[in-house]
Write a protein that holds these residues in place. Structure first.
Motif, mmCIF file in Angstrom:
data_model
loop_
_atom_site.group_PDB
_atom_site.id
_atom_site.type_symbol
_atom_site.label_atom_id
_atom_site.label_comp_id
_atom_site.label_asym_id
_atom_site.label_seq_id
_atom_site.Cartn_x
_atom_site.Cartn_y
_atom_site.Cartn_z
ATOM 1 N N UNK A 1 0.825 -1.215 0.000
ATOM 2 C CA UNK A 1 0.000 0.000 0.000
ATOM 3 C C UNK A 1 0.857 1.262 0.000
ATOM 4 N N UNK A 2 2.084 1.157 0.470
ATOM 5 C CA UNK A 2 2.965 2.326 0.499
ATOM 6 C C UNK A 2 3.799 2.474 -0.771
ATOM 7 N N UNK A 3 3.690 1.514 -1.688
ATOM 8 C CA UNK A 3 4.457 1.608 -2.935
ATOM 9 C C UNK A 3 3.842 2.653 -3.867
ATOM 10 N N UNK A 4 4.655 3.358 -4.612
ATOM 11 C CA UNK A 4 4.095 4.344 -5.551
ATOM 12 C C UNK A 4 3.270 3.701 -6.657
ATOM 13 N N UNK A 5 3.500 2.419 -6.942
ATOM 14 C CA UNK A 5 2.731 1.747 -7.998
ATOM 15 C C UNK A 5 1.324 1.352 -7.546
ATOM 16 N N UNK A 6 1.057 1.406 -6.239
ATOM 17 C CA UNK A 6 -0.267 1.025 -5.733
ATOM 18 C C UNK A 6 -1.269 2.115 -6.103
ATOM 19 N N UNK A 7 -2.265 1.753 -6.912
ATOM 20 C CA UNK A 7 -3.241 2.732 -7.407
ATOM 21 C C UNK A 7 -4.450 2.871 -6.502
ATOM 22 N N UNK A 8 -4.616 1.975 -5.534
ATOM 23 C CA UNK A 8 -5.762 2.084 -4.651
ATOM 24 C C UNK A 8 -5.992 0.800 -3.876
ATOM 25 N N UNK A 9 -6.866 0.881 -2.872
ATOM 26 C CA UNK A 9 -7.225 -0.273 -2.039
ATOM 27 C C UNK A 9 -8.733 -0.366 -1.965
ATOM 28 N N UNK A 10 -9.243 -1.612 -2.035
ATOM 29 C CA UNK A 10 -10.681 -1.868 -1.958
ATOM 30 C C UNK A 10 -10.932 -2.827 -0.799
ATOM 31 N N UNK A 11 -11.789 -2.424 0.149
ATOM 32 C CA UNK A 11 -12.128 -3.253 1.300
ATOM 33 C C UNK A 11 -13.480 -3.910 1.051
ATOM 34 N N UNK A 12 -13.460 -5.228 0.811
ATOM 35 C CA UNK A 12 -14.671 -5.983 0.480
ATOM 36 C C UNK A 12 -14.890 -7.128 1.461
ATOM 37 N N UNK A 13 -14.476 -6.935 2.712
ATOM 38 C CA UNK A 13 -14.674 -7.963 3.724
ATOM 39 C C UNK A 13 -16.163 -8.095 4.048
ATOM 40 N N UNK A 14 -16.512 -9.156 4.793
ATOM 41 C CA UNK A 14 -17.920 -9.440 5.037
ATOM 42 C C UNK A 14 -18.559 -8.443 5.993
ATOM 43 N N UNK A 15 -17.809 -7.935 6.975
ATOM 44 C CA UNK A 15 -18.384 -7.071 7.993
ATOM 45 C C UNK A 15 -17.976 -5.619 7.848
ATOM 46 N N UNK A 16 -18.861 -4.712 8.259
ATOM 47 C CA UNK A 16 -18.550 -3.284 8.194
ATOM 48 C C UNK A 16 -17.390 -2.912 9.105
ATOM 49 N N UNK A 17 -17.328 -3.528 10.294
ATOM 50 C CA UNK A 17 -16.250 -3.203 11.226
ATOM 51 C C UNK A 17 -14.882 -3.585 10.652
ATOM 52 N N UNK A 18 -14.831 -4.719 9.972
ATOM 53 C CA UNK A 18 -13.568 -5.136 9.356
ATOM 54 C C UNK A 18 -13.159 -4.152 8.272
ATOM 55 N N UNK A 19 -14.109 -3.761 7.437
ATOM 56 C CA UNK A 19 -13.796 -2.807 6.371
ATOM 57 C C UNK A 19 -13.358 -1.457 6.925
ATOM 58 N N UNK A 20 -13.979 -1.026 8.021
ATOM 59 C CA UNK A 20 -13.567 0.221 8.643
ATOM 60 C C UNK A 20 -12.117 0.133 9.120
ATOM 61 N N UNK A 21 -11.760 -0.966 9.764
ATOM 62 C CA UNK A 21 -10.389 -1.130 10.257
ATOM 63 C C UNK A 21 -9.382 -1.140 9.116
ATOM 64 N N UNK A 22 -9.738 -1.804 8.025
ATOM 65 C CA UNK A 22 -8.828 -1.871 6.872
ATOM 66 C C UNK A 22 -8.615 -0.484 6.284
ATOM 67 N N UNK A 23 -9.703 0.264 6.092
ATOM 68 C CA UNK A 23 -9.606 1.595 5.487
ATOM 69 C C UNK A 23 -8.803 2.532 6.375
ATOM 70 N N UNK A 24 -9.078 2.521 7.670
ATOM 71 C CA UNK A 24 -8.355 3.409 8.586
ATOM 72 C C UNK A 24 -6.874 3.045 8.610
ATOM 73 N N UNK A 25 -6.563 1.750 8.669
ATOM 74 C CA UNK A 25 -5.160 1.337 8.658
ATOM 75 C C UNK A 25 -4.450 1.746 7.386
ATOM 76 N N UNK A 26 -5.123 1.590 6.240
ATOM 77 C CA UNK A 26 -4.503 1.959 4.960
ATOM 78 C C UNK A 26 -4.263 3.463 4.872
ATOM 79 N N UNK A 27 -5.222 4.275 5.339
ATOM 80 C CA UNK A 27 -5.056 5.727 5.270
ATOM 81 C C UNK A 27 -3.971 6.226 6.216
ATOM 82 N N UNK A 28 -3.770 5.516 7.324
ATOM 83 C CA UNK A 28 -2.689 5.896 8.241
ATOM 84 C C UNK A 28 -1.329 5.567 7.620
ATOM 85 N N UNK A 29 -1.232 4.409 6.982
ATOM 86 C CA UNK A 29 0.039 3.992 6.387
ATOM 87 C C UNK A 29 0.351 4.764 5.106
#
Length: 574
Positions: free
Chosen positions: A189-217
């Motif tokens: 996710x920190x590589x310049x070639x990474x064009x984006x991240x998509x969180x498609x986990x089953x639960x909303x809480x999991x997707x929230x954690x993934x998005x927040x972690x990715x935006x912090x990193x």
């Protein structure tokens, strides 16, 4: 790699110590055994000779008595040493084989291979967290467009489907929880070639954690999350810039457009569909009384759309907690419940329960009671596609397909989403006109869509926008073939974003400025020709003057002399 080494040393510590001890005893004991040389004089083997003999003997390479034939004492010690080393090697090899079957060791090896594969990815790629129905469709769609993918999925059953996937672009899979920062960093996710991240986990809480972690990193990284509850949407919207997709709300909005603006809905389906496919049909939902079978999250969204359109409706659900005061408690499979809901006066029915077989049965029973009925059906499981097709519904809700279209649209062509948001504010007749222009240029096929940036760093754009600004660069130049300027390229400019101002369907004579972005819809291959124009100052010169530029120094010298003799301005690509 350090984790693998630590794991090897930890698991093989006892076997390694055992082997070293066996070799040390064998070598040292062999130096103590007395021998006799060919002249009858006593001799003892040196440490080097003893180590050499034990090395080729204990590894079963061979056997030999050097530098002199062994005495009986030496042969006795060698016999004992052979059995000791065989036992030591058997113990060590057994431990090595056990290590290769160890789950932690295999995971460490897979993690190392995964990280190495991600490091070698030099083209733009997306990180897809979750490999369910939506994840599989999204990976296939991104691969078709030309993007690599990195998949994170903790469930081995779901991940196994990726192992047999045949892709044209580079892809990598790691069975791990994407909520871990270490996993996200390993996914690139920190590589310049990474064009984006998509969180498609089953639960909303999991997707929230993934998005927040990715935006912090990686704060600048575009992230998109699937949510199914208003609370999750509010949380992510308050956190920061994250694209949010609620498929129930999206379909409900499309259903509302089918009631009020069917041609606007068709335009959206046309621009977000699979390029080259046949144009989607025009879907116009009738106005009147509706029955909503299944009043969960999906049913509530449909009911809200009906309320916004001013249509009457009645809900049926077996759960009293879902129905409330406005619904009918019961099964929509029963004729009595359908009659209580007003099936005789209804113009349409929505089969939106959680069971695909029930949805098919609801549609069938409703048509038995009233033949002319607009039907909307929900598909829950990908394996039940045949059931949904058997219903022959007028409108289908397939969550995975809808999610894929939204993700591709938002991530790969954000300017298209901007255009569609503007287009929704236009009257239905406006959409009819746009569809007509597209059909005149492309026929009855779904167009390709792409965005161009007037970047002065490009040779052709710099020549037209900075060095030789007269005549001004207009959209007409980007709609002409750089090989034959009299041929018009099969493309339609949909949106011009210039200095923060949006212009829908811009005129072809509109001057372009540095930094302008243009959204086009057209035939395959047109984008490459337009990018060639922006990259080649010679192409711009040809489109302006109709003359091929002179590229040799002698030709440029003769051209300048000709222009001076004729009194024309000396200008041209360098």
């Amino acid at each position: 790699m350090s984790d693998i080494l630590v794991l090897i040393l930890r698991r093989l510590r006892a076997p390694l110590v055992t082997l070293i001890t066996v070799y040390a005893i064998s070598v040292f004991g062999l130096t103590l055994m007395p021998g006799v040389d060919p002249d009858g004089r006593p001799w003892r083997m040196s440490l080097f000779d003893a180590f050499y003999v034990m090395s080729y003997t204990a590894t079963t390479i061979g056997f030999g008595e050097i530098p002199h034939p062994f005495s009986y004492a030496q042969r006795l010690w060698m016999t004992l040493s052979i059995y000791l080393t065989v036992i030591g090697w058997a113990y060590a090899l057994g431990s090595i084989f056990a290590l290769t079957r160890n789950t932690a060791f295999r995971q460490a090896i897979e993690r190392h291979r995964f990280e190495a594969r991600v490091r070698r990815m030099t083209d733009p790629f997306f990180v897809v967290c979750g490999y369910g129905q939506s994840g599989r469709r999204l990976v296939a769609a991104l691969d078709e467009i030309g993007f690599g993918t990195v998949v994170l999925e903790p469930d081995p059953e779901r991940a196994r489907a990726h192992l047999v996937l045949d892709t044209r672009q580079t892809t990598a899979l790691l069975m791990a929880d994407a909520r871990s920062p270490e996993v996200l960093l390993a996914a690139g996710v920190a590589k310049p070639e990474c064009a984006g991240l998509v969180a498609l986990a089953a639960g909303d809480e999991v997707n929230q954690s993934i998005v927040i972690g990715a935006k912090v990193l990686a704060p600048p990284l575009p992230v998109l999350a699937r949510v199914s509850s208003p609370g999750a949407r509010d949380t992510l919207e308050s956190f920061g810039e994250a694209m949010i997709v609620n498929t129930y709300e999206t379909f409900a909005f499309n259903f509302r457009m089918a009631l009020a603006q069917p041609d606007s809905l068709r335009l959206e389906d046309c621009l977000s569909g699979v390029p080259g496919a046949a144009l989607p049909p025009r879907i116009e939902a009738p106005r009147g009384h509706w029955i909503v079978a299944g009043y969960g999250r999906f049913g509530h969204g449909i009911a809200a759309a009906l309320d916004a359109a001013g249509q009457s409706w009645k809900a049926i659900d077996i759960d009293p907690a879902h129905c409330g005061k406005e619904g009918i408690v019961g099964s929509a499979l029963a004729e009595e419940a359908l009659r209580r809901a007003g099936i005789e006066q209804a113009c349409g029915i929505v089969a939106g329960t959680d069971v695909d077989a029930n949805n098919l049965a609801i549609v069938t029973n409703a048509r038995r009671l009233k033949r002319r009925l607009f039907t909307v059906i929900r598909q829950n499981a990908a394996g039940n596609r045949s059931l949904i097709e058997a219903a022959r519904a007028d409108l289908e809700f397939v969550q995975a397909a809808l999610m894929t279209n939204e993700c591709v649209q938002l991530l790969t062509t954000p300017l298209l989403n901007r255009f569609l948001l503007k287009a929704r504010q236009q009257p239905n007749a406006w959409a009819v006109g746009v569809l007509g222009r597209l059909r005149d240029v492309l026929g009855d096929t779904v167009p390709h869509t792409w965005a161009l940036l007037c970047d002065p760093a490009l040779l052709g754009a710099r020549y037209a926008l900075v060095e030789q600004t007269e005549p001004p660069l207009t959209l007409a130049y980007l709609l002409a073939d750089p090989d034959d300027r009299l041929v018009r390229l099969p493309a339609v400019p949909l949106l011009l974003l210039s200095k923060g101002r949006d212009t829908l369907l811009p005129d072809e004579n509109t001057p372009l400025r540095a930094g302008d972005r243009i959204l086009f819809a057209g035939a395959e291959g047109v984008e490459g020709l337009q990018r060639r124009t922006l990259n080649d100052d010679g192409a711009v010169h040809y489109l302006r003057t109709g003359r091929e530029p002179v590229r040799t120094w002698l030709g440029r010298l003769l051209e300048r002399r000709r222009l001076r003799a004729s009194g024309e301005a000396v200008a041209g690509p360098r």
